[in-house]
Motif scaffolding. Sequence first.
Motif, PDB file in Angstrom:
ATOM      1  N   LEU A   1       0.848  -1.197   0.000  1.00  0.00           N
ATOM      2  CA  LEU A   1       0.000   0.000   0.000  1.00  0.00           C
ATOM      3  C   LEU A   1       0.880   1.242   0.000  1.00  0.00           C
ATOM      4  O   LEU A   1       2.009   1.216   0.504  1.00  0.00           O
ATOM      5  CB  LEU A   1      -0.892   0.008   1.245  1.00  0.00           C
ATOM      6  CG  LEU A   1      -1.984  -1.070   1.346  1.00  0.00           C
ATOM      7  CD1 LEU A   1      -2.674  -0.987   2.708  1.00  0.00           C
ATOM      8  CD2 LEU A   1      -2.995  -0.934   0.219  1.00  0.00           C
TER       9      LEU A   1
ATOM     10  N   LYS B   1      -3.463  -3.186   6.441  1.00  0.00           N
ATOM     11  CA  LYS B   1      -4.540  -3.982   5.852  1.00  0.00           C
ATOM     12  C   LYS B   1      -5.431  -4.596   6.935  1.00  0.00           C
ATOM     13  O   LYS B   1      -6.641  -4.749   6.741  1.00  0.00           O
ATOM     14  CB  LYS B   1      -3.953  -5.069   4.953  1.00  0.00           C
ATOM     15  CG  LYS B   1      -3.330  -4.505   3.677  1.00  0.00           C
ATOM     16  CD  LYS B   1      -2.651  -5.580   2.849  1.00  0.00           C
ATOM     17  CE  LYS B   1      -2.048  -4.985   1.581  1.00  0.00           C
ATOM     18  NZ  LYS B   1      -1.296  -5.990   0.785  1.00  0.00           N
TER      19      LYS B   1
ATOM     20  N   GLN C   1      -6.403   2.228   3.511  1.00  0.00           N
ATOM     21  CA  GLN C   1      -6.030   2.275   2.101  1.00  0.00           C
ATOM     22  C   GLN C   1      -4.635   2.846   1.909  1.00  0.00           C
ATOM     23  O   GLN C   1      -4.004   2.645   0.872  1.00  0.00           O
ATOM     24  CB  GLN C   1      -7.046   3.124   1.321  1.00  0.00           C
ATOM     25  CG  GLN C   1      -8.465   2.589   1.379  1.00  0.00           C
ATOM     26  CD  GLN C   1      -8.563   1.180   0.824  1.00  0.00           C
ATOM     27  OE1 GLN C   1      -8.042   0.883  -0.261  1.00  0.00           O
ATOM     28  NE2 GLN C   1      -9.229   0.298   1.569  1.00  0.00           N
TER      29      GLN C   1
END
Length: 800
Positions: free
Chosen positions: A479, A522, A527
């Motif tokens: 991410l 996560k 996000q």
Amino acid sequence: MGKSLKPEELYQHCDQKQLSFNTTEELEDLIEIIGQTRAIKAVRFGINIKQDSYHLFALGSSAIAKRSIIRHFLQQKAITQQTPYDLCYVNNFEKPNKPKLLELSAGKGIALHKDIIQLVEELCADVPAAFESDEYRRRKAAIKKKLKIHQEKAFQALQKRAKAQSITMMQTPDGVVCVPIRKGQVINPEEYEKLSEEEREQIESKVKTFSEEFIALTNRELQWQKEARKKIKELNKQITTSAVSHLVDEIKKKYLDFPPIIKYLDAMQKDMIDNSSIFLSNGNGQEKLLNLKKRSAQHKNLLLLARYQINLLVDNSQTKGSPIVYENNPTYHNLIGQIEHKAHMGSLVTDFSLIKAGALLKANGGYLMLDAYKILSQPYAWEGLKRALHSTKLKIESLEQMLSLATTVSLEPEAFDLNVKVVLLGERWLYYLLYQLDPEFKELFKVTVDFSENMDRSQENTLLYAKMIATLGRKENLLPFDKTAVARIIEQSARITGDSEKLSTHMKTILNLMRESDYWAKESNHQVINATDVELAINNKIERINQFQEILQEETNRGIILIDTQGEQIGQINGLSVMQVGEFAFGHPSRITASIRLGKGQVIDIEREVKLGGPIHSKGVLILSGFLGSRYAIDKPLSLTASLVFEQSYNGVEGDSASSAELYALLSALANVPIKQSLAVTGSVNQHGQVQAIGGVNEKIEGFFDICNSRGLTGQQGVLIPASNVKHLMLKQSVINAVTANKFHIYPVETIDQGIEILTAIPAGQRDITGKFPDESINQKVESRLLSLAEKRLMLSKID
């Protein structure tokens, strides 16, 4: 009495204003290697220099990702270089135990390999078909018929002459014999006995004569049969030539520019023609090499390939530029190559097709990367590598053959010319050990690639570090990181180095932190990775590996390990040390005590006396004697015996970071002044009383803080550290919060005098113009005690 550090001096925050982005998605990939200027210059030098023995040794921590960095530069160079030859072994038909070497342009080796396979497949069909043709049968039958006619004519002529002399030849179980006849009938024994002696002598003479002629005829027949076999063999050669030559000629056309291939094809064609019987069955239908009726086509091909195949050791058909090889398991055979054997009829046999290439051969014409520790761990691998590099020749032989342990006949393959650049990867200690103990090492590995463990924490490097985080994140499909997460990683990088002004170049460690931060993000359905996720990753990793620290802390709180965090004691102080358990380092206090008595100026290190103290620790204790003598006993004997010990220490003690604490305990015992047990001390000292920097300052402070915090902070507790260690501080938030609340203190000290004042709340005192210390000062009390001991010693010596 000394000022404690302010909260802002305990942690160097990353200024997020310097990070001109919201998430790492906005940053471009980093295209340069950061923090390794010296190493990069050395790599480029080592790659480009053409002289022999300029191989590379890359030294530094394994967490730096040395292999990836060096491979990056090797790839840049390799793509510009010529692709090396394909390397093959082929059968030496004249001397099968000495296979011949073929060096072919890249891609030609596999092409020739496929052509030979196709050739064998076609010959397995064409040659037997040629020998089954009507033309071959007719010509072979004519040779045999001619032989038979010749034999019959000669026998009939001999028989005719014998009959004219009343002798005939008869076939018996013992062979052909000559017997007398009369009126066309064989004379029986009874009739023969009735003959006169003269007649019997004449008959015996004739039988002997014709028997000798028959033997001579038989010998001539053997010669005729030999000539017939020779003619059949010549016929077989002609038939084989007609079947083989046009197929081989087709292959030759593809390799007209490669004389070694043409030479081998000629030798192979000659061997096929000379040994045409290998394609056929014998007269009884039993196999010689092939039985076309009983063997599958695949198996027939394998039998012939064993003789005519190309053993393609190195195939560079898919290689662009020069090869780069990393051998993860550098055994002798994996490095040099080997000659394998297979079981056949109860014994082990080998041939040229069982020769296997090693990493040196696969990397020939390019670069070979090896882990130094792994190759040194493998028997004979290091010696084999050095021998090959020294000679620039590579001879593939079995380890048993090299050590003269095998007495069986083995292969002697033609040696290769070796042109390879070797890169060894290893820890720093291993490099210096090899350099010191192996004279050949320094002759072969002349290029030292020294990787830095850290880099400056400048504004420019901070931005580059952010780009590096973005690049690694994209490569790992993580991410994106927001600026708070990047800032926290940069701060943790400084903590890893143990220096607020540096950043770690241990990219593997940073990458692991990023991966774990991605996991926790996560788990929280984020996000974008933020600072909280990074903090979770750091704390959870510590929790996974800090059980031993918690056990020690629990035993301390339960009073099993004796550590005071309140009150005052004479000759007793809290020293600080760092313990390393696997990858986790933590600080823990240790009680240090000192006792003194009348003596001859000895400072006894009990750890050293029982061989639990290392040489550096012993040196630190000896420095204390130098300090006491130079400050308090310049013109009089130092008349004490002092004992120093780490209480409840059952393992070895090494390092001099506790030498200042030991000196404080010694001064307290001499001055008879108590030391605050709410304080802990770290720092080394020299003979002039200057406190020197030590390692692990963050872990040491946090170790004592954890004990104090678990018992309850009083506002009096703290740690004395060398002033030169202030720039290394990157303390955890709980320590900073306690300092902010004035519940915990960190005192930087430059001299022993500063430290003893903080520990005792009594001035140390400086000599006045008369050379005396102020009354009731620590130094005055110490000097007075030492003077008293010296006088007692003098008095006792007079009594003796």
